[in-house]
Motif scaffolding. Structure first.
Motif, PDB file in Angstrom:
ATOM      1  N   SER A  83       1.399  -1.023   0.027  1.00 13.02           N
ATOM      2  CA  SER A  83      -0.737   0.146  -0.172  1.00 13.02           C
ATOM      3  C   SER A  83       0.750   0.973  -0.207  1.00 13.02           C
ATOM      4  O   SER A  83       2.039   1.510   0.782  1.00 13.02           O
ATOM      5  CB  SER A  83      -0.798  -0.058   1.335  1.00 13.02           C
ATOM      6  N   ALA A  84       0.275   2.018  -0.766  1.00 16.12           N
ATOM      7  CA  ALA A  84       1.022   3.304   0.005  1.00 16.12           C
ATOM      8  C   ALA A  84       0.111   4.055   1.305  1.00 16.12           C
ATOM      9  O   ALA A  84      -1.072   3.799   1.182  1.00 16.12           O
ATOM     10  CB  ALA A  84       0.103   4.947  -1.490  1.00 16.12           C
ATOM     11  N   TYR A  85       0.314   5.154   1.143  1.00 17.73           N
ATOM     12  CA  TYR A  85       0.403   5.680   2.613  1.00 17.73           C
ATOM     13  C   TYR A  85       0.319   7.164   2.980  1.00 17.73           C
ATOM     14  O   TYR A  85       1.737   7.836   1.543  1.00 17.73           O
ATOM     15  CB  TYR A  85       0.997   5.554   4.066  1.00 17.73           C
ATOM     16  N   TRP A  86      -0.232   8.534   2.674  1.00 25.21           N
ATOM     17  CA  TRP A  86      -0.445   9.711   3.295  1.00 25.21           C
ATOM     18  C   TRP A  86      -0.031  10.362   4.637  1.00 25.21           C
ATOM     19  O   TRP A  86      -1.065   9.378   5.145  1.00 25.21           O
ATOM     20  CB  TRP A  86      -1.935  10.026   2.343  1.00 25.21           C
ATOM     21  N   PHE A  87       0.585  11.350   4.295  1.00 23.69           N
ATOM     22  CA  PHE A  87       0.255  11.752   5.483  1.00 23.69           C
ATOM     23  C   PHE A  87      -0.177  13.193   5.419  1.00 23.69           C
ATOM     24  O   PHE A  87      -0.050  13.772   4.843  1.00 23.69           O
ATOM     25  CB  PHE A  87       2.101  12.034   7.071  1.00 23.69           C
ATOM     26  N   ARG A  88      -0.975  13.551   6.762  1.00 29.63           N
ATOM     27  CA  ARG A  88      -1.148  14.808   6.372  1.00 29.63           C
ATOM     28  C   ARG A  88      -0.924  15.565   8.248  1.00 29.63           C
ATOM     29  O   ARG A  88      -0.565  15.137   8.773  1.00 29.63           O
ATOM     30  CB  ARG A  88      -2.824  14.757   6.619  1.00 29.63           C
ATOM     31  N   LEU A  89       0.110  17.132   7.931  1.00 25.40           N
ATOM     32  CA  LEU A  89       0.107  17.289   9.170  1.00 25.40           C
ATOM     33  C   LEU A  89       0.066  19.219   8.761  1.00 25.40           C
ATOM     34  O   LEU A  89      -0.073  19.573   7.881  1.00 25.40           O
ATOM     35  CB  LEU A  89       2.127  18.044   8.993  1.00 25.40           C
ATOM     36  N   ASP A  90      -0.864  19.379   9.845  1.00 22.72           N
ATOM     37  CA  ASP A  90      -1.569  20.866  10.254  1.00 22.72           C
ATOM     38  C   ASP A  90      -0.600  21.278  10.539  1.00 22.72           C
ATOM     39  O   ASP A  90      -0.340  20.963  12.649  1.00 22.72           O
ATOM     40  CB  ASP A  90      -2.455  20.410  10.716  1.00 22.72           C
ATOM     41  N   ILE A  91       0.080  22.514  10.628  1.00 22.34           N
ATOM     42  CA  ILE A  91       0.765  23.207  11.122  1.00 22.34           C
ATOM     43  C   ILE A  91       0.775  24.968  10.592  1.00 22.34           C
ATOM     44  O   ILE A  91      -0.029  24.670   9.779  1.00 22.34           O
ATOM     45  CB  ILE A  91       2.720  22.828  10.639  1.00 22.34           C
ATOM     46  N   GLY A  92       0.767  25.897  12.193  1.00 21.78           N
ATOM     47  CA  GLY A  92       0.870  26.779  12.062  1.00 21.78           C
ATOM     48  C   GLY A  92       2.075  27.498  12.517  1.00 21.78           C
ATOM     49  O   GLY A  92       2.872  27.074  13.465  1.00 21.78           O
ATOM     50  N   ASN A  93       1.955  28.761  12.103  1.00 22.19           N
ATOM     51  CA  ASN A  93       2.538  29.749  13.062  1.00 22.19           C
ATOM     52  C   ASN A  93       2.179  31.325  13.884  1.00 22.19           C
ATOM     53  O   ASN A  93       0.988  31.527  12.928  1.00 22.19           O
ATOM     54  CB  ASN A  93       3.666  30.665  12.117  1.00 22.19           C
ATOM     55  N   SER A  94       2.525  30.845  15.269  1.00 17.19           N
ATOM     56  CA  SER A  94       1.485  31.418  15.776  1.00 17.19           C
ATOM     57  C   SER A  94       2.708  32.442  16.108  1.00 17.19           C
ATOM     58  O   SER A  94       1.577  34.036  16.733  1.00 17.19           O
ATOM     59  CB  SER A  94       0.494  31.373  17.265  1.00 17.19           C
ATOM     60  N   GLY A  95       3.394  33.195  16.171  1.00 12.75           N
ATOM     61  CA  GLY A  95       4.030  34.491  16.855  1.00 12.75           C
ATOM     62  C   GLY A  95       3.635  35.584  15.748  1.00 12.75           C
ATOM     63  O   GLY A  95       2.865  35.216  14.167  1.00 12.75           O
ATOM     64  N   GLU A  96       4.602  35.902  15.628  1.00 11.57           N
ATOM     65  CA  GLU A  96       4.438  37.421  14.638  1.00 11.57           C
ATOM     66  C   GLU A  96       5.659  38.021  13.771  1.00 11.57           C
ATOM     67  O   GLU A  96       5.819  38.288  12.969  1.00 11.57           O
ATOM     68  CB  GLU A  96       5.097  38.517  15.885  1.00 11.57           C
ATOM     69  N   GLN A  97       6.745  36.949  14.077  1.00 14.39           N
ATOM     70  CA  GLN A  97       7.576  36.528  13.084  1.00 14.39           C
ATOM     71  C   GLN A  97       8.054  35.383  12.126  1.00 14.39           C
ATOM     72  O   GLN A  97       6.773  34.278  12.288  1.00 14.39           O
ATOM     73  CB  GLN A  97       9.145  37.076  13.700  1.00 14.39           C
ATOM     74  N   PRO A  98       7.990  36.031  10.719  1.00 14.70           N
ATOM     75  CA  PRO A  98       7.898  34.462  10.036  1.00 14.70           C
ATOM     76  C   PRO A  98       8.900  32.963  10.149  1.00 14.70           C
ATOM     77  O   PRO A  98      10.060  33.510  11.381  1.00 14.70           O
ATOM     78  CB  PRO A  98       8.526  34.611   8.594  1.00 14.70           C
TER      79      PRO A  98
END
Length: 618
Positions: A88-103
């Motif tokens: 089988s193939a597998y998919w990974f999903r990553l929900d990531i965010g940046n809550s800071g004031e700088q990139p």
């Protein structure tokens, strides 16, 4: 009171609207990349996992709202996803965010260079995706970041969220360690990682050069086999670690899983050959040694199998490799019980290597967890094995030196005994030489007789006849005496041989020879077998009448035998004789006399055989 009620109503309405307006991934586990995390951060519990048995799902499929709820999340934190040997193939999903004031910039790392296909899809900020299609079975130039693992850069603006998808598929065991790194921490780790692997390469190269020099100096194939084994092991580990050059071999990338499994097979075959030589299993365990050779043959053929059906046999190959490690340890233990000195060093030097290889194999099977030892167990064991084996090689050289000294002492003692023996033998030899000389003289005399005699009939052979003819011809010329020569041939002898067989033909010739001996009875005469069924006799100082009489007597005596001859018109064996006589003073050579007798024989045959014809010239 009414104003307060209106306030709470409006607040609840706004909350409901905000909940309904949240995106589909709002219920997912959001990872805040701006937090103070301990690097590297294992993502096992932060990513959603979706199996694709048909291997047909696309990015558009898995990113659609209907698929959001099909991703499931691990509850227990671990170093990696051990998905086993799966098609089988597998998919990974990553929900990531940046809550800071700088990139912020982060690196998403798939910390396993042995995954066949790794596809990463990272949002580009414009509604699309950056896509990378890489993996062990693809060219290394397709990587997003030049590293032995698969590294993907993430750029997160302030107060932003992204959904990242990673698709993996492998022809061998699928083990997916997903980690998130800060850029600075990863660069520091990268330097240390490459330094450690460079140190291993330095140890391996030093051991190969050391053993190669020992082979050149000592001409012991054991050291050459070890060099071959280490070379194959280094190549296999280089491919395993994803550090092979970006080349192709027979259309396959050098870092592919086919190359990895093939390198491991060649390394194991080299190790088996080295073990056989080191433990001398051909003498200690001859039956086991034949099975070891069969195992070597299987490993040498296995690259062809891997090139065609690796996904189908990868699990079996891992099990066979594990069993091979156990077999080698068992052989080492048996040889140690038999007090084979090298077996102790083999168990000490290769025990850690086999243990490291076993842990790596069990990790690939998903039995052991992923950690520093199980991930690099084979490399660690190989390094320790090389260091421990140096002591074994030193001991082997010391044993060889002691054996050489013992051999020299034994040789000196043997040399002293040999000198004394030679002195005694010299006297015996002189006596034997004298006795042998006398024996040789007798044998030479017998040999000379044999060289002048026909073995079948006992008559003189052609060589003897030619010598006597030349001598008697000169004598006849000197004294002016006649010299008679007759040529005798058995009639239709070939037909006799064809009908009765060669043994009967030999018996026939022997009877004719006996009659010739009895007929030619004077001591001055000579009867000989000239060749095949042809005989001659020479009568010195004999004229034509005497020679004719001898020939006619010979013809009648042979006919009187009445030896049956079915192929003869006469019904029995007969002979034809040609006689020639020349006076000594007649000009010409002895060969002329022979030719005239042979011509007379031809006339006897043409006139019907069983008769005597004399040459008319005197």
């Amino acid at each position: 009171m009414k104003a307060r009620s209106r306030f709470w109503f409006i607040l609840c309405l706004l909350f409901s609207l905000s909940v309904s307006a949240m995106p589909a991934w709002a219920g997912a586990r959001l990872l805040d990349a701006a937090g103070e995390n301990q690097w590297p951060l294992a993502l096992t519990t932060h990513v959603g996992l979706l199996e694709d048995p048909s291997r047909t799902l696309t990015l558009a499929d898995v990113s659609s709202p209907g698929f959001a709820g099909r991703f499931h999340f691990e509850q227990a934190d671990s170093a990696s996803f051990a998905l086993g040997f799966t098609r089988s193939a597998y998919w990974f999903r990553l929900d990531i965010g940046n809550s800071g004031e700088q990139p912020v910039s982060r690196l998403l790392v798939v910390d396993n260079p042995r995954i066949s296909f790794v596809d990463a899809f990272v949002p580009d900020g414009q509604g699309g995706h950056h896509s990378w299609f890489t993996g062990a079975d693809r060219p290394q130039s397709a990587k997003a970041y030049s590293n032995r693992n698969f590294v993907f850069p993430l750029h997160l603006p302030a107060h932003s969220r992204q959904v990242i998808y990673v698709r993996v598929e492998s022809s061998i065991g699928l083990l997916v360690p997903l980690k998130l790194w800060s850029v600075e921490a990863f660069h520091a780790y990268e330097r240390e990682d490459y330094m450690a692997r460079a140190g291993y390469m330095g140890i391996a190269v030093a051991m190969m050069l050391f053993n190669l020099m020992l082979f050149i100096a000592l001409r012991d194939r054991l050291y050459l086999l070890y060099v071959i084994f280490v070379l194959c092991a280094v190549c296999a580990l280089t491919v395993k670690n994803g550090m092979a050059p970006d080349w192709t071999l027979f259309g396959l990338p050098l870092n592919s899983n086919v190359a990895y499994y093939s390198g491991a097979s060649l390394a194991l075959s080299g190790m088996l050959l080295f073990m056989r030589r080191m433990l001398q299993t051909s003498h200690l365990l001859p039956r086991t040694d034949r099975w070891l050779l069969a195992l070597v043959a299987i490993y040498l053929v296995s690259p062809l199998i891997y090139a065609n059906i690796l996904p189908q046999v990868s699990r079996m190959a891992i099990v066979v490799n594990l069993l091979t490690a156990l077999i080698m340890m068992g052989v080492g233990l048996v040889c140690a019980f038999k007090r084979q000195r090298s077996a102790y060093f083999f168990l000490a030097a290769f025990g850690l290597l086999i243990l490291g290889g076993a842990t790596t194999t069990l990790r690939a099977l998903g039995i052991l967890p992923t950690n520093a030892f199980t991930e690099d167990g084979l490399q660690i064991g190989s390094s320790l094995e090389m260091l421990l084996l140096a002591f074994a090689l030193a001991d082997r050289i010391n044993v060889m030196r002691q054996e050489k000294l013992q051999a020299q002492a034994c040789l000196l003692q043997t040399q002293t005994q040999l000198v004394e023996t030679l002195q005694r033998s010299e006297r015996d030899l002189e006596d034997r030489v004298a006795a042998r000389t006398a024996e040789l003289q007798v044998l030479n005399s017998r040999l000379e007789v044999l060289s002048l005699t026909d073995a079948l009939t006992g008559l003189a052979n052609r060589r003897h006849f030619d010598e006597v003819l030349a001598r008697e011809w000169k004598r006849a010329q000197r004294l002016g005496e006649p010299l008679a020569l007759a040529v005798v041939d058995v009639d239709w002898f070939k037909a006799y041989n064809d009908h009765y067989g060669h043994p009967a033909g030999d018996a026939c010739l022997q009877q004719v020879a006996n009659i010739l001996k009895s007929t030619i009875s004077r001591s001055t005469d000579l009867a000989a077998r000239y060749g095949g069924e042809e005989f001659v006799f020479l009568a010195p100082a004999t004229g034509l009448p005497g020679a004719r009489s001898m020939a006619e007597k010979l013809v009648s005596t042979v006919a009187g035998l009445e030896l049956a001859h079915a192929a003869s018109p006469l019904g029995h064996i007969s002979i034809s004789v040609g006689v020639a006589v020349m006076q000594g003073e007649t000009a010409g050579a002895a060969q002329v006399l022979l030719q005239r007798a042979d011509a007379a024989l031809y006339q006897a045959k043409s006139r019907g055989r069983n008769q005597v014809v004399c040459d008319g010239q005197v």
